[in-house]
Design an enzyme around this catalytic site. Structure first.
Site, PDB file in Angstrom:
ATOM      1  N   LYS A 109       1.013  -1.114  -0.006  1.00  0.00           N
ATOM      2  CA  LYS A 109       0.084  -0.097  -0.075  1.00  0.00           C
ATOM      3  C   LYS A 109       1.004   1.060   0.003  1.00  0.00           C
ATOM      4  O   LYS A 109       1.276   1.486   0.898  1.00  0.00           O
ATOM      5  CB  LYS A 109      -1.135  -0.048   1.316  1.00  0.00           C
ATOM      6  CG  LYS A 109      -2.131   0.997   0.984  1.00  0.00           C
ATOM      7  CD  LYS A 109      -2.718   1.771   2.319  1.00  0.00           C
ATOM      8  CE  LYS A 109      -1.817   2.923   2.786  1.00  0.00           C
ATOM      9  NZ  LYS A 109      -1.381   4.088   1.679  1.00  0.00           N
ATOM     10  N   GLU A 121       9.982   1.491  10.758  1.00  0.00           N
ATOM     11  CA  GLU A 121      11.186   2.420  10.667  1.00  0.00           C
ATOM     12  C   GLU A 121      10.290   3.638  10.639  1.00  0.00           C
ATOM     13  O   GLU A 121       9.601   3.913   9.814  1.00  0.00           O
ATOM     14  CB  GLU A 121      11.600   2.320   9.362  1.00  0.00           C
ATOM     15  CG  GLU A 121      13.035   2.789   9.154  1.00  0.00           C
ATOM     16  CD  GLU A 121      13.047   4.312   8.903  1.00  0.00           C
ATOM     17  OE1 GLU A 121      12.855   5.009   9.958  1.00  0.00           O
ATOM     18  OE2 GLU A 121      13.366   4.460   7.661  1.00  0.00           O
ATOM     19  N   CYS A 154      13.957  10.567   6.980  1.00  0.00           N
ATOM     20  CA  CYS A 154      13.736  10.077   8.461  1.00  0.00           C
ATOM     21  C   CYS A 154      14.851  10.241   9.298  1.00  0.00           C
ATOM     22  O   CYS A 154      14.815  10.347  10.344  1.00  0.00           O
ATOM     23  CB  CYS A 154      13.336   8.581   8.366  1.00  0.00           C
ATOM     24  SG  CYS A 154      14.180   7.435   7.166  1.00  0.00           S
ATOM     25  N   GLU A 164       9.456  15.930  15.458  1.00  0.00           N
ATOM     26  CA  GLU A 164      10.135  15.493  13.955  1.00  0.00           C
ATOM     27  C   GLU A 164       9.211  16.458  12.925  1.00  0.00           C
ATOM     28  O   GLU A 164       7.962  16.451  13.247  1.00  0.00           O
ATOM     29  CB  GLU A 164       9.943  14.266  13.573  1.00  0.00           C
ATOM     30  CG  GLU A 164      10.175  13.837  12.184  1.00  0.00           C
ATOM     31  CD  GLU A 164      10.115  12.503  11.778  1.00  0.00           C
ATOM     32  OE1 GLU A 164       9.022  11.859  11.776  1.00  0.00           O
ATOM     33  OE2 GLU A 164      11.174  11.842  11.259  1.00  0.00           O
TER      34      GLU A 164
HETATM   35  P1  NAI Z   1       2.135   8.277   7.953  1.00  0.00           P
HETATM   36  O1  NAI Z   1       2.815   7.745   8.967  1.00  0.00           O
HETATM   37  O2  NAI Z   1       0.635   8.691   8.310  1.00  0.00           O
HETATM   38  O3  NAI Z   1       1.952   7.551   6.396  1.00  0.00           O
HETATM   39  C1  NAI Z   1       2.862   6.904   6.196  1.00  0.00           C
HETATM   40  C2  NAI Z   1       2.050   5.354   5.479  1.00  0.00           C
HETATM   41  O4  NAI Z   1       1.159   5.034   6.514  1.00  0.00           O
HETATM   42  C3  NAI Z   1       1.108   5.870   4.409  1.00  0.00           C
HETATM   43  O5  NAI Z   1       1.087   4.798   3.284  1.00  0.00           O
HETATM   44  C4  NAI Z   1      -0.351   5.929   4.945  1.00  0.00           C
HETATM   45  O6  NAI Z   1      -1.268   5.821   4.162  1.00  0.00           O
HETATM   46  C5  NAI Z   1      -0.200   4.815   5.962  1.00  0.00           C
HETATM   47  N1  NAI Z   1      -0.969   4.983   7.223  1.00  0.00           N
HETATM   48  C6  NAI Z   1      -1.615   6.022   7.753  1.00  0.00           C
HETATM   49  N2  NAI Z   1      -2.310   5.669   8.777  1.00  0.00           N
HETATM   50  C7  NAI Z   1      -2.376   4.262   8.673  1.00  0.00           C
HETATM   51  C8  NAI Z   1      -3.139   3.517   9.494  1.00  0.00           C
HETATM   52  N3  NAI Z   1      -3.899   3.925  10.568  1.00  0.00           N
HETATM   53  N4  NAI Z   1      -2.963   1.812   9.232  1.00  0.00           N
HETATM   54  C9  NAI Z   1      -2.105   1.581   8.471  1.00  0.00           C
HETATM   55  N5  NAI Z   1      -1.380   2.432   7.596  1.00  0.00           N
HETATM   56  C10 NAI Z   1      -1.648   3.870   7.562  1.00  0.00           C
HETATM   57  O7  NAI Z   1       2.843   9.633   7.735  1.00  0.00           O
HETATM   58  P2  NAI Z   1       2.227  11.064   7.202  1.00  0.00           P
HETATM   59  O8  NAI Z   1       0.773  11.312   7.480  1.00  0.00           O
HETATM   60  O9  NAI Z   1       1.891  10.932   5.566  1.00  0.00           O
HETATM   61  O10 NAI Z   1       3.243  11.992   7.438  1.00  0.00           O
HETATM   62  C11 NAI Z   1       3.082  12.766   8.615  1.00  0.00           C
HETATM   63  C12 NAI Z   1       4.547  12.834   9.426  1.00  0.00           C
HETATM   64  O11 NAI Z   1       5.181  11.383   9.638  1.00  0.00           O
HETATM   65  C13 NAI Z   1       5.568  13.629   8.579  1.00  0.00           C
HETATM   66  O12 NAI Z   1       5.477  14.956   8.740  1.00  0.00           O
HETATM   67  C14 NAI Z   1       7.057  12.970   9.156  1.00  0.00           C
HETATM   68  O13 NAI Z   1       7.179  13.595  10.437  1.00  0.00           O
HETATM   69  C15 NAI Z   1       6.603  11.616   9.595  1.00  0.00           C
HETATM   70  N6  NAI Z   1       6.989  10.592   8.508  1.00  0.00           N
HETATM   71  C16 NAI Z   1       7.934   9.937   8.733  1.00  0.00           C
HETATM   72  C17 NAI Z   1       8.547   8.999   7.475  1.00  0.00           C
HETATM   73  C18 NAI Z   1       9.713   8.301   7.829  1.00  0.00           C
HETATM   74  O14 NAI Z   1      10.644   7.970   7.016  1.00  0.00           O
HETATM   75  N7  NAI Z   1      10.190   7.729   8.847  1.00  0.00           N
HETATM   76  C19 NAI Z   1       7.867   8.972   6.121  1.00  0.00           C
HETATM   77  C20 NAI Z   1       6.648   9.937   5.994  1.00  0.00           C
HETATM   78  C21 NAI Z   1       6.284  10.784   7.099  1.00  0.00           C
END
Ligand code: NAI
Ligand code: MG
Length: 495
Positions: A190, A265, A299, A397
């Site tokens: 996904k 991660e 990240c 972050e």
């Molecule tokens: P997110 O963690 O919500 O999204 C990442 C993935 O998880 C996407 O594919 C999303 O559709 C999915 N997702 C979201 N809620 C879910 C759930 N309840 N169950 C299963 N999958 C789910 O991150 P978002 O909202 O796009 O970004 C928010 C913040 O997260 C950013 O500002 C940043 O600080 C952090 N982030 C960290 C990343 C990293 O590489 N560790 C990558 C992206 C965001």
């Protein structure tokens, strides 16, 4: 405010670029008929609509992946044949590098040169690298009581759900799919709702490379719906996730009833320590690279910069000078080092933190808000001085090009402060004293420590977090701790 005219995308109309769901080897619309828009963050214009997976589609994808795992050829395939398919995927990614790079840049806002020279080739390398493990994953024979013969078998885990973010869309997908497939699992990917396009191309590439149907299913959609259903689905055995730690907590809760295996991660607030005896010019280059690369949407971004108070002034000057190399601009221009951030939400979040930093009393010495543009989600390099490690600015972050400079007096103080964070993904330090460097490397509570460099990667080197940055490692043999099961077999030897 300057107006920017990013070029328009002429979407390649051939079979590589897909907008539907890939389930059981077929491209199909969502059963609900729903679609969602994916935007170019540099222009705020729609690129195209993509099918939005809902409950019925997740169920279909999970059933297909289960069927492919239980009765399909993939898990039983000869190592050599599996190797050829993964190698072919790698070659086809490289063969389509230019189109994939263009799509990645349009979907995510990252500079085209990064897509061309980092994201796409590194995704291809992931398939090549993990293909190399296929005929090397082995079990052990164990020195038990001589009346018995005992050995272990390394078996695939089963159906893997890979949930990926938007900052390195194809690369992070590849880092999960390649080892999952190498170990003989089947996968449901996904991708992030902001950046689904290159993942869909990968689906077509995998089929063109001869991957059997149902082995890789791709279901774009939203996290709380498609993502959460996938996590809860009884046919899913393990979830590998990269994203926010709050999402990780949600996934953990939803995975608990099924006691599913998890790999997380979850980002960070990485410390980058500049000791006074460092090569300051080199350290400043890496410090900028560490926080401004990929618009800071990384990240392991070096967002907390600890600078020895004796060199504070000199170092600030160097940083300001080198920040000029990081002007946000048209992501499609080969000269652009910094593109657009991924979405309106992400831009708003970054701007909120810049305001908060000012409110908390940190000193803004470079204000990236001046680099915003009338169209597109742009913010330039932003540097705060006189930050205290306890400020929210230094603890939360941001995921944008915002650097917090914190000065320190001595080794013990800086090591203690560097570890004062809920995260532990990576850390870096700059010094010419090798004894100090290795002492610090041992004391830093983080999964990676860079000495006199920042952000170097290799698929063979484990990467992952301490503390709330997650658990499990991606890279090298340790990756397979997540993607495989260990079975012990005992045989009684009649003498
Ligand atoms: P997110 O963690 O919500 O999204 C990442 C993935 O998880 C996407 O594919 C999303 O559709 C999915 N997702 C979201 N809620 C879910 C759930 N309840 N169950 C299963 N999958 C789910 O991150 P978002 O909202 O796009 O970004 C928010 C913040 O997260 C950013 O500002 C940043 O600080 C952090 N982030 C960290 C990343 C990293 O590489 N560790 C990558 C992206 C965001
Ligand atoms: Mg989210």
């Amino acid at each position: 405010m300057k107006t920017l005219k990013p070029r328009t995308l002429e979407l390649p109309t051939d079979r590589l670029v897909r907008h539907k769901l890939l389930i059981d080897g077929k491209w199909m619309p969502a059963q609900s008929g729903r679609k969602f828009k994916t935007l170019n963050p540099a222009t705020e214009e729609m690129i195209c609509e993509v099918a939005e997976a809902g409950e019925a589609d997740i169920h279909a994808a999970a059933s297909a992946a289960r069927k492919a795992f239980e009765t399909g050829p993939w898990p039983k395939m000869k190592a050599r044949d599996r190797f050829k398919i993964l190698k072919k995927i790698s070659e086809l990614i490289l063969h389509n590098k230019e189109r994939l790079a263009t799509l990645e840049t349009f979907d995510s806002g990252k500079p085209i040169e990064s897509s061309r020279h980092i994201d796409i080739p590194a995704a291809a390398e992931a398939f090549e690298y993990y293909a190399g493990w296929i005929d090397k994953l082995s079990g052990e024979t164990l020195p038990v009581d001589p009346a018995y013969f005992s050995y272990t078998l390394r078996e695939p885990l089963g159906v893997i759900a890979a949930i990926t973010p938007w900052n390195f869309p194809l690369l992070i997908a590849a880092q999960k799919i390649a080892p999952a497939l190498a170990a003989g699992n089947t996968v449901i990917l996904k991708p992030a709702e902001q950046t689904p396009l290159t993942a869909l191309c990968l689906g077509q590439i995998a089929m063109d490379a001869g991957l059997p149907e149902g082995v890789l299913n791709i279901v774009p959609g939203f996290g709380p719906v498609a993502g959460a259903m996938l996590v809860r689905h009884p046919e899913v055995d393990g979830i590998t996730f990269t994203g926010e730690y709050l999402t990780g907590q949600e996934i953990m809760k939803n995975a608990a009833p099924g006691l599913k295996r998890l790999h997380f991660e979850l980002g960070g607030k990485s410390a980058n320590i500049i000791f006074e005896d460092a090569d300051l010019d080199q350290a400043a280059d890496f410090a900028c690279d560490g926080i401004f690369f990929n618009q800071g949407e990384v990240c392991c971004a070096g967002s907390r910069l600890f600078v020895d108070q004796k060199i504070k002034k000199t170092f600030s000057k160097l940083l300001l000078e080198k920040s000029k190399n990081w002007q946000p601009g048209d992501p499609m221009s080969t000269k652009t080092e910094m593109g657009a951030v991924v979405s309106r939400e992400q831009l708003d979040k970054i701007l909120r933190y810049i305001k908060l930093g000012e409110k908390e009393g940190a000193q803004l010495i470079l204000d990236g808000r001046k680099q915003s543009k009338s169209k597109g989600y742009f913010v330039g390099p932003t540097i705060f001085e006189s930050v205290s490690n306890t400020m929210k600015l230094a603890q939360e972050e941001i995921f944008g090009p915002v650097l917090s400079q914190i000065s320190f007096a001595d080794f013990d103080q800086v090591l203690q402060q560097a570890n004062q964070t809920i995260y532990g993904l990576s850390a870096a330090l700059f010094t010419r004293d090798i004894e100090k460097a290795h002492r610090a490397a041992r004391l830093l509570k983080s999964g990676t420590v860079w000495i006199n460099c920042y952000g170097t990667f290799h698929h063979g080197v484990p990467f992952g977090g301490y503390k709330m940055s997650g658990y499990g490692r991606e890279g090298g043999l340790h990756t397979f701790d997540f993607y495989t099961q260990m079975k012990s077999v005992w045989l009684h030897l009649n003498s």
